[in-house]
Design a protein around this motif. Sequence first.
Motif, PDB file in Angstrom:
ATOM      1  N   LEU A 109      -1.329   6.229   2.669  1.00  0.00           N
ATOM      2  CA  LEU A 109      -1.847   7.578   2.878  1.00  0.00           C
ATOM      3  C   LEU A 109      -1.160   8.193   4.093  1.00  0.00           C
ATOM      4  CD1 LEU A 109      -5.676   7.056   2.271  1.00  0.00           C
ATOM      5  CD2 LEU A 109      -4.084   8.297   0.804  1.00  0.00           C
ATOM      6  N   PRO A 110      -0.992   9.516   4.130  1.00  0.00           N
ATOM      7  CA  PRO A 110      -0.265  10.135   5.237  1.00  0.00           C
ATOM      8  C   PRO A 110      -0.918   9.971   6.603  1.00  0.00           C
ATOM      9  CG  PRO A 110      -1.321  11.797   3.853  1.00  0.00           C
ATOM     10  CD  PRO A 110      -1.426  10.501   3.121  1.00  0.00           C
ATOM     11  N   ASN A 111      -2.246   9.746   6.634  1.00  0.00           N
ATOM     12  CA  ASN A 111      -2.927   9.569   7.922  1.00  0.00           C
ATOM     13  C   ASN A 111      -3.120   8.105   8.279  1.00  0.00           C
ATOM     14  OD1 ASN A 111      -4.761   9.146   5.862  1.00  0.00           O
ATOM     15  ND2 ASN A 111      -6.509   9.929   7.022  1.00  0.00           N
ATOM     16  N   ALA A 112      -2.502   7.184   7.531  1.00  0.00           N
ATOM     17  CA  ALA A 112      -2.614   5.757   7.845  1.00  0.00           C
ATOM     18  C   ALA A 112      -1.882   5.454   9.144  1.00  0.00           C
ATOM     19  CB  ALA A 112      -2.040   4.920   6.703  1.00  0.00           C
ATOM     20  N   THR A 113      -2.428   4.543   9.948  1.00  0.00           N
ATOM     21  CA  THR A 113      -1.808   4.190  11.229  1.00  0.00           C
ATOM     22  C   THR A 113      -1.507   2.709  11.346  1.00  0.00           C
ATOM     23  OG1 THR A 113      -3.962   3.832  12.311  1.00  0.00           O
ATOM     24  CG2 THR A 113      -3.039   6.076  12.373  1.00  0.00           C
ATOM     25  N   ILE A 114      -2.129   1.885  10.515  1.00  0.00           N
ATOM     26  CA  ILE A 114      -1.986   0.432  10.642  1.00  0.00           C
ATOM     27  C   ILE A 114      -1.011  -0.112   9.612  1.00  0.00           C
ATOM     28  CG2 ILE A 114      -3.197  -1.780  10.510  1.00  0.00           C
ATOM     29  CD1 ILE A 114      -5.665  -0.420  11.588  1.00  0.00           C
ATOM     30  N   ARG A 115       0.002  -0.811  10.086  1.00  0.00           N
ATOM     31  CA  ARG A 115       1.041  -1.380   9.217  1.00  0.00           C
ATOM     32  C   ARG A 115       0.559  -2.713   8.632  1.00  0.00           C
ATOM     33  NH1 ARG A 115       5.956  -4.612   9.474  1.00  0.00           N
ATOM     34  NH2 ARG A 115       7.520  -3.682   8.103  1.00  0.00           N
ATOM     35  N   SER A 116      -0.042  -2.616   7.465  1.00  0.00           N
ATOM     36  CA  SER A 116      -0.542  -3.795   6.765  1.00  0.00           C
ATOM     37  C   SER A 116      -0.368  -3.599   5.271  1.00  0.00           C
ATOM     38  CB  SER A 116      -2.026  -4.021   7.084  1.00  0.00           C
ATOM     39  OG  SER A 116      -2.578  -4.991   6.213  1.00  0.00           O
ATOM     40  N   ASN A 117       0.058  -4.647   4.579  1.00  0.00           N
ATOM     41  CA  ASN A 117       0.187  -4.579   3.129  1.00  0.00           C
ATOM     42  C   ASN A 117      -1.143  -4.243   2.466  1.00  0.00           C
ATOM     43  OD1 ASN A 117       2.805  -5.019   1.849  1.00  0.00           O
ATOM     44  ND2 ASN A 117       2.878  -6.891   3.060  1.00  0.00           N
ATOM     45  N   LEU A 118      -2.248  -4.665   3.088  1.00  0.00           N
ATOM     46  CA  LEU A 118      -3.569  -4.418   2.516  1.00  0.00           C
ATOM     47  C   LEU A 118      -4.034  -2.982   2.744  1.00  0.00           C
ATOM     48  CD1 LEU A 118      -5.420  -7.720   3.527  1.00  0.00           C
ATOM     49  CD2 LEU A 118      -4.096  -7.229   1.470  1.00  0.00           C
ATOM     50  N   ASN A 119      -3.270  -2.224   3.500  1.00  0.00           N
ATOM     51  CA  ASN A 119      -3.623  -0.843   3.801  1.00  0.00           C
ATOM     52  C   ASN A 119      -2.911   0.131   2.874  1.00  0.00           C
ATOM     53  OD1 ASN A 119      -5.002   1.107   5.246  1.00  0.00           O
ATOM     54  ND2 ASN A 119      -3.442   1.303   6.833  1.00  0.00           N
ATOM     55  N   GLY A 120      -2.029  -0.387   2.017  1.00  0.00           N
ATOM     56  CA  GLY A 120      -1.213   0.474   1.169  1.00  0.00           C
ATOM     57  C   GLY A 120      -1.858   0.789  -0.167  1.00  0.00           C
ATOM     58  N   LEU A 121      -1.325   1.815  -0.824  1.00  0.00           N
ATOM     59  CA  LEU A 121      -1.782   2.195  -2.153  1.00  0.00           C
ATOM     60  C   LEU A 121      -1.087   1.378  -3.227  1.00  0.00           C
ATOM     61  CD1 LEU A 121      -1.580   6.100  -1.797  1.00  0.00           C
ATOM     62  CD2 LEU A 121      -3.567   4.637  -1.382  1.00  0.00           C
ATOM     63  N   GLY A 122       0.167   1.028  -2.994  1.00  0.00           N
ATOM     64  CA  GLY A 122       0.969   0.315  -3.977  1.00  0.00           C
ATOM     65  C   GLY A 122       2.437   0.536  -3.676  1.00  0.00           C
ATOM     66  N   TYR A 123       3.288   0.482  -4.696  1.00  0.00           N
ATOM     67  CA  TYR A 123       4.734   0.586  -4.523  1.00  0.00           C
ATOM     68  C   TYR A 123       5.324   1.721  -5.354  1.00  0.00           C
ATOM     69  CZ  TYR A 123       4.426  -4.074  -2.457  1.00  0.00           C
ATOM     70  OH  TYR A 123       4.120  -5.137  -1.662  1.00  0.00           O
ATOM     71  N   SER A 124       6.378   2.358  -4.804  1.00  0.00           N
ATOM     72  CA  SER A 124       7.119   3.388  -5.532  1.00  0.00           C
ATOM     73  C   SER A 124       8.591   3.315  -5.143  1.00  0.00           C
ATOM     74  CB  SER A 124       6.579   4.787  -5.214  1.00  0.00           C
ATOM     75  OG  SER A 124       5.310   4.995  -5.789  1.00  0.00           O
ATOM     76  N   SER A 125       9.434   3.882  -5.999  1.00  0.00           N
ATOM     77  CA  SER A 125      10.871   3.919  -5.737  1.00  0.00           C
ATOM     78  C   SER A 125      11.172   4.976  -4.679  1.00  0.00           C
ATOM     79  CB  SER A 125      11.627   4.239  -7.021  1.00  0.00           C
ATOM     80  OG  SER A 125      12.997   4.404  -6.749  1.00  0.00           O
ATOM     81  N   VAL A 126      11.945   4.600  -3.664  1.00  0.00           N
ATOM     82  CA  VAL A 126      12.220   5.519  -2.559  1.00  0.00           C
ATOM     83  C   VAL A 126      13.184   6.633  -2.945  1.00  0.00           C
ATOM     84  CG1 VAL A 126      11.795   3.756  -0.813  1.00  0.00           C
ATOM     85  CG2 VAL A 126      14.110   4.070  -1.698  1.00  0.00           C
ATOM     86  N   LYS A 127      13.881   6.491  -4.071  1.00  0.00           N
ATOM     87  CA  LYS A 127      14.861   7.521  -4.427  1.00  0.00           C
ATOM     88  C   LYS A 127      14.204   8.825  -4.861  1.00  0.00           C
ATOM     89  CE  LYS A 127      15.545   5.746  -9.144  1.00  0.00           C
ATOM     90  NZ  LYS A 127      16.539   5.151 -10.067  1.00  0.00           N
ATOM     91  N   TYR A 128      12.888   8.801  -5.073  1.00  0.00           N
ATOM     92  CA  TYR A 128      12.184  10.020  -5.460  1.00  0.00           C
ATOM     93  C   TYR A 128      11.454  10.662  -4.274  1.00  0.00           C
ATOM     94  CZ  TYR A 128      13.157   8.301 -10.131  1.00  0.00           C
ATOM     95  OH  TYR A 128      13.782   7.842 -11.263  1.00  0.00           O
ATOM     96  N   PHE A 129      11.728  10.177  -3.053  1.00  0.00           N
ATOM     97  CA  PHE A 129      11.111  10.739  -1.853  1.00  0.00           C
ATOM     98  C   PHE A 129      12.138  11.498  -1.034  1.00  0.00           C
ATOM     99  CE2 PHE A 129       8.156   7.049  -2.454  1.00  0.00           C
ATOM    100  CZ  PHE A 129       7.002   7.789  -2.632  1.00  0.00           C
ATOM    101  N   LYS A 130      11.653  12.501  -0.301  1.00  0.00           N
ATOM    102  CA  LYS A 130      12.473  13.228   0.654  1.00  0.00           C
ATOM    103  C   LYS A 130      11.714  13.321   1.973  1.00  0.00           C
ATOM    104  CE  LYS A 130      14.994  16.125  -2.681  1.00  0.00           C
ATOM    105  NZ  LYS A 130      15.336  17.511  -3.084  1.00  0.00           N
ATOM    106  N   PRO A 131      12.426  13.399   3.122  1.00  0.00           N
ATOM    107  CA  PRO A 131      11.745  13.493   4.422  1.00  0.00           C
ATOM    108  C   PRO A 131      10.849  14.722   4.499  1.00  0.00           C
ATOM    109  CG  PRO A 131      14.067  12.969   4.705  1.00  0.00           C
ATOM    110  CD  PRO A 131      13.891  13.322   3.261  1.00  0.00           C
ATOM    111  N   ALA A 132       9.685  14.575   5.114  1.00  0.00           N
ATOM    112  CA  ALA A 132       8.747  15.691   5.259  1.00  0.00           C
ATOM    113  C   ALA A 132       9.250  16.679   6.302  1.00  0.00           C
ATOM    114  CB  ALA A 132       7.377  15.165   5.646  1.00  0.00           C
ATOM    115  N   SER A 133       8.823  17.916   6.177  1.00  0.00           N
ATOM    116  CA  SER A 133       9.157  18.954   7.144  1.00  0.00           C
ATOM    117  C   SER A 133       7.933  19.861   7.296  1.00  0.00           C
ATOM    118  CB  SER A 133      10.356  19.778   6.658  1.00  0.00           C
ATOM    119  OG  SER A 133      10.023  20.497   5.478  1.00  0.00           O
TER     120      SER A 133
END
Length: 470
Positions: A149-173
């Motif tokens: 989630l965009p407001n997540a602060t803790i780097r943990s695998n258990l804190n994630g939603l799942g997995y996606s391919s990075v080629k469909y992402f672009k840097p936020a602005s």
Amino acid sequence: MRKIAILTATIVCLLVMAVAQAFAFGEIRYTDRPLNLRDGRSPKAKWVGNLYAGQKVRIAHSRDGWVAIYEPDATDGSEGAAIGFSNAKYLQKKRTRYEPKELGELVYTYRALNVRTKPDVSGRKVETLKAGTHVRIDFPDGDWARVFLPNATIRSNLNGLGYSSVKYFKPASKKTLAKATKVSKPQPIQVEEDIPVVTEPDDVVSGQGQVSGNVATTPPPTPVAAPKPKFVTATTLINVHADRTTGSSLNRTLKPGDTVQVGLLQHGWYAVFNRNELVLIEGRAIGYSLQSIMDKGTRAATGQSRELALSAGPAPTVSTKSVSKSTAPVSKPKPVAASTSKSSASGQKTITIDRKKFAKTKKPDPTPNKTAHGYKYRVMEKSETRQLGEAWITLKVFMSTTKKPTRDSLKDFSTTLWKENRRVTKNVAVLIYLPGMDVEDLAYGVIKFDDKQLLEIWVREATLFGTQFL
């Protein structure tokens, strides 16, 4: 009448307090050092992530000297919703040390995109992100990453939603944040038919994942976007350090003509990325350089330079000697042989590299002198450094093979090297290079251990451009 009004106001206040207490649980604590997160109450439990020194967390369910860890604004206090466990003695009521490190990178998806339980198209879909949805990505592995989630602060695998391919992402602005699409809570995954389907098959990640079943549903606050990463070409010698401090060790020195990507500006320091890096997050940076030096000693890369940088694979060998003064003359980068660009339906350009043009300039591979798990190899370099207060032993290894090793092969091979070099309280990172790769550039495989077990493993397929493997 006045008494009735006072009584009504009192009742309302009590109700508000009751609701607040219902959502609040545990207590807020701060880490006094970089701290590992485990999936159980034991240092032998599986590693799932880490906290930086001074990180704010919510804790609950203290038992056997260990506590369950939650996001500071978490509302689900059940033990099953915990995103990791840590030793309570390293969590203080007041912050005594502060070395902030942002979770991954804030990005958005420009099309509908599936999020899956594991980094593979066979993983069950747990969420479909709408076009324009902002999320954070971390734990990169090849062309995939874990989604948060965009407001997540803790780097943990258990804190994630799942997995996606990075080629469909672009840097936020700031512009994309203004049009942000909110991320919904993942739907139950028992019945796949209830989840929208994205027809394209290559929209998932590699490795094993675990989806947290309890994600805060409160709308995330609008985050502030970091400066957009950019391609730059060095016009003078520039030092790249291991951390955001001049006292940290020197990773390498950029030469005039070297093209890299810079971004994630923090405390006056840029994170520096290899020119062909696709996932621009902290874990993939080759090091850090002062903003003032980088801005003065570089120029914006041309459009052609950017296209060639993304397609040509590993960058040229660079010096690792320290630079005292930036007085070197500007040298023109050598042209890279490429065929005519072709535009795909999505508007992205593809450049085909003629590998024969590089045959005479390729450096010979290191000569292996040892054997393990059927692979001949050579430890080219062994170094010891400190990163965010943790001691690391780094092994730079050349693996002689005619077939691209599997993840299991890399795991078994690197585990053997770890056992030979492990030390109490020290972490070990094994960097694997394959034949044809530039051994002064990014490694193909990165496998990390603490002094007890494997922490994480990922591969970078992009580093194999120009080799027999890709």
